[in-house]
Design a protein around this motif. Structure first.
Motif, PDB file in Angstrom:
ATOM      1  N   VAL A   1      29.536  75.746  72.971  1.00 61.45           N
ATOM      2  CA  VAL A   1      28.702  76.770  73.589  1.00 61.45           C
ATOM      3  C   VAL A   1      29.506  77.527  74.644  1.00 61.45           C
ATOM      4  O   VAL A   1      29.444  78.760  74.734  1.00 61.45           O
TER       5      VAL A   1
ATOM      6  N   ARG B   1      20.582  83.175  78.050  1.00 61.12           N
ATOM      7  CA  ARG B   1      20.384  81.766  78.391  1.00 61.12           C
ATOM      8  C   ARG B   1      20.000  81.603  79.854  1.00 61.12           C
ATOM      9  O   ARG B   1      19.074  80.846  80.200  1.00 61.12           O
TER      10      ARG B   1
ATOM     11  N   GLN C   1      23.527  74.585  79.083  1.00 56.77           N
ATOM     12  CA  GLN C   1      24.391  74.544  77.906  1.00 56.77           C
ATOM     13  C   GLN C   1      24.046  73.369  76.997  1.00 56.77           C
ATOM     14  O   GLN C   1      24.215  73.452  75.781  1.00 56.77           O
TER      15      GLN C   1
ATOM     16  N   GLN D   1      17.962  78.075  80.731  1.00 62.65           N
ATOM     17  CA  GLN D   1      18.359  77.014  79.824  1.00 62.65           C
ATOM     18  C   GLN D   1      19.778  76.574  80.150  1.00 62.65           C
ATOM     19  O   GLN D   1      20.620  77.381  80.552  1.00 62.65           O
TER      20      GLN D   1
ATOM     21  N   ARG E   1      16.465  82.607  80.693  1.00 62.83           N
ATOM     22  CA  ARG E   1      15.488  81.593  80.275  1.00 62.83           C
ATOM     23  C   ARG E   1      15.664  80.271  80.998  1.00 62.83           C
ATOM     24  O   ARG E   1      14.958  79.298  80.716  1.00 62.83           O
TER      25      ARG E   1
ATOM     26  N   ALA F   1      21.386  74.460  74.616  1.00 63.40           N
ATOM     27  CA  ALA F   1      21.964  75.343  73.598  1.00 63.40           C
ATOM     28  C   ALA F   1      22.761  74.542  72.585  1.00 63.40           C
ATOM     29  O   ALA F   1      22.694  74.801  71.374  1.00 63.40           O
TER      30      ALA F   1
ATOM     31  N   LEU G   1      20.166  80.439  68.706  1.00 59.89           N
ATOM     32  CA  LEU G   1      20.167  80.642  70.158  1.00 59.89           C
ATOM     33  C   LEU G   1      19.126  81.679  70.573  1.00 59.89           C
ATOM     34  O   LEU G   1      18.449  81.511  71.592  1.00 59.89           O
ATOM     35  N   CYS G   2      18.978  82.733  69.781  1.00 61.75           N
ATOM     36  CA  CYS G   2      17.942  83.728  70.090  1.00 61.75           C
ATOM     37  C   CYS G   2      16.557  83.090  70.050  1.00 61.75           C
ATOM     38  O   CYS G   2      15.694  83.374  70.899  1.00 61.75           O
TER      39      CYS G   2
ATOM     40  N   TYR H   1      16.094  81.019  73.152  1.00 62.21           N
ATOM     41  CA  TYR H   1      15.943  81.836  74.351  1.00 62.21           C
ATOM     42  C   TYR H   1      14.712  82.740  74.301  1.00 62.21           C
ATOM     43  O   TYR H   1      14.493  83.555  75.203  1.00 62.21           O
TER      44      TYR H   1
ATOM     45  N   GLU I   1      30.347  81.535  74.680  1.00 60.67           N
ATOM     46  CA  GLU I   1      29.972  82.422  75.783  1.00 60.67           C
ATOM     47  C   GLU I   1      31.183  83.100  76.421  1.00 60.67           C
ATOM     48  O   GLU I   1      31.037  84.138  77.051  1.00 60.67           O
TER      49      GLU I   1
ATOM     50  N   LEU J   1      24.750  86.479  75.119  1.00 57.00           N
ATOM     51  CA  LEU J   1      24.102  85.180  74.897  1.00 57.00           C
ATOM     52  C   LEU J   1      24.007  84.403  76.210  1.00 57.00           C
ATOM     53  O   LEU J   1      22.993  83.730  76.467  1.00 57.00           O
ATOM     54  N   LEU J   2      25.030  84.494  77.037  1.00 54.88           N
ATOM     55  CA  LEU J   2      24.996  83.833  78.346  1.00 54.88           C
ATOM     56  C   LEU J   2      23.893  84.434  79.207  1.00 54.88           C
ATOM     57  O   LEU J   2      23.131  83.697  79.861  1.00 54.88           O
TER      58      LEU J   2
END
Length: 293
Positions: A49, A28, A35, A33, A31, A38, A67-68, A71, A53, A24-25
């Motif tokens: 978050v 992120r 925290q 992005q 993209r 998120a 989150l998906c 992202y 992570e 997930l990190l």
């Protein structure tokens, strides 16, 4: 990681949790992005978050999907694999996975839990047959030879727990296993001649499975980049996902999860495959070793 902490499942960082959090990190950061974004998508704090992570908390399916979406991940196969990893992590924390029925696997719990959701394992062994390919008598001989057992009656449950893992090589979506063994593995008489005959026959049989690639590094290969340690590289279905490396030592297990050591072991494995006999020639060498017994 004491056994009496009621919040244990909520605060412990597991290999599984770190593996999921790391993915997930990675998504992120790709993209670009922060925290804060998120946290807003989850209606939560940036602290949550950060804990996710770092693998410090179990993850809910809705949070992973949110989150998906944030992202830009739309591949349902990738998302389902992340959800599966999260489910196994939750089971691991609550001791609900099939492996929890085998307390003898205590030292391998994290590895077996990851093995349950891996799609491909590359393993290099210079002294022992890989666990997924061992026969019951071979496991028993290893356990007896280790000399760590105060109660000999405990060895049989240990053997059963080790063999139970081999179900991953079967079924509709079996694990793909690439095993590289040094020739010394074939020559080391673990348990004596009869045990080794059964074990080598097992290697020949399993090598015929389409999801298993078995190759041998012969003595004639000489020096190579993995002479000191056996290791296993666990891979997953997500594109670009970092692999996880597992190594056993006499007293503990070592996990490598960073962006330097993990690829380095991948390159070592690739180098080893350049030194191996072909699968066909490897089978012939195993068969020759069997005949010598």
């Amino acid at each position: 990681m004491g056994g009496t902490n009621p919040d244990r499942g909520k605060t412990v960082s597991t290999v599984l949790g770190r593996r999921l959090g790391g993915e997930l990190l990675r998504m992120r950061l790709q993209r670009k992005q922060g925290q804060a974004a998120a946290a807003k998508a989850l209606t939560a704090s940036a602290t949550k978050v950060a804990k996710m992570e770092r693998g410090l908390v179990p993850m809910r399916d809705p949070d992973i999907r949110a989150l998906c979406h944030l992202y830009g991940e739309r591949d349902e196969t990738v998302i389902e694999r992340l959800l599966e990893l999260a489910a196994v992590d939750r089971d691991r924390r609550k001791a609900k996975g099939w492996w929890s029925q085998h307390p003898q696997l205590a030292s391998l719990l994290e590895y077996v839990a990851l093995e349950a959701v891996a799609t491909h394992i590359r393993t290099w062994q210079h002294s022992l047959v890989p666990g997924l390919l061992q026969t019951p008598d071979y496991v028993r001989a290893l356990a007896t030879g280790a000399g760590f057992w105060d109660d000999p009656a405990a060895i049989d449950p240990f053997v059963e727990s080790r063999i139970a893992r081999q179900i991953r090589l079967e079924g509709e979506q079996p694990l793909h296993l690439s095993a590289v063994l040094h020739e010394s593995v074939l020559r080391q008489h673990i348990g004596g001649r009869d045990v080794m005959k059964q074990q080598l026959s097992r290697l020949l049989d399993v090598a015929k499975q389409p999801n298993v690639t078995l190759q041998v590094v012969p003595y004639s290969a000489g020096a190579h980049p993995a002479m000191t340690n056996g290791f296993s590289i666990l891979s997953f279905a997500e594109p670009g996902a970092l692999d996880v490396v597992h190594m056993d030592t006499t007293l503990t297990a070592i996990w490598l999860e960073d962006e330097i050591d993990t690829p380095r072991h991948g390159r070592s494995f690739e180098r080893l495959t350049e030194l191996t006999l072909s699968p066909r020639d490897s089978a012939q060498l195993i068969n020759a070793s069997l005949k010598e017994l």
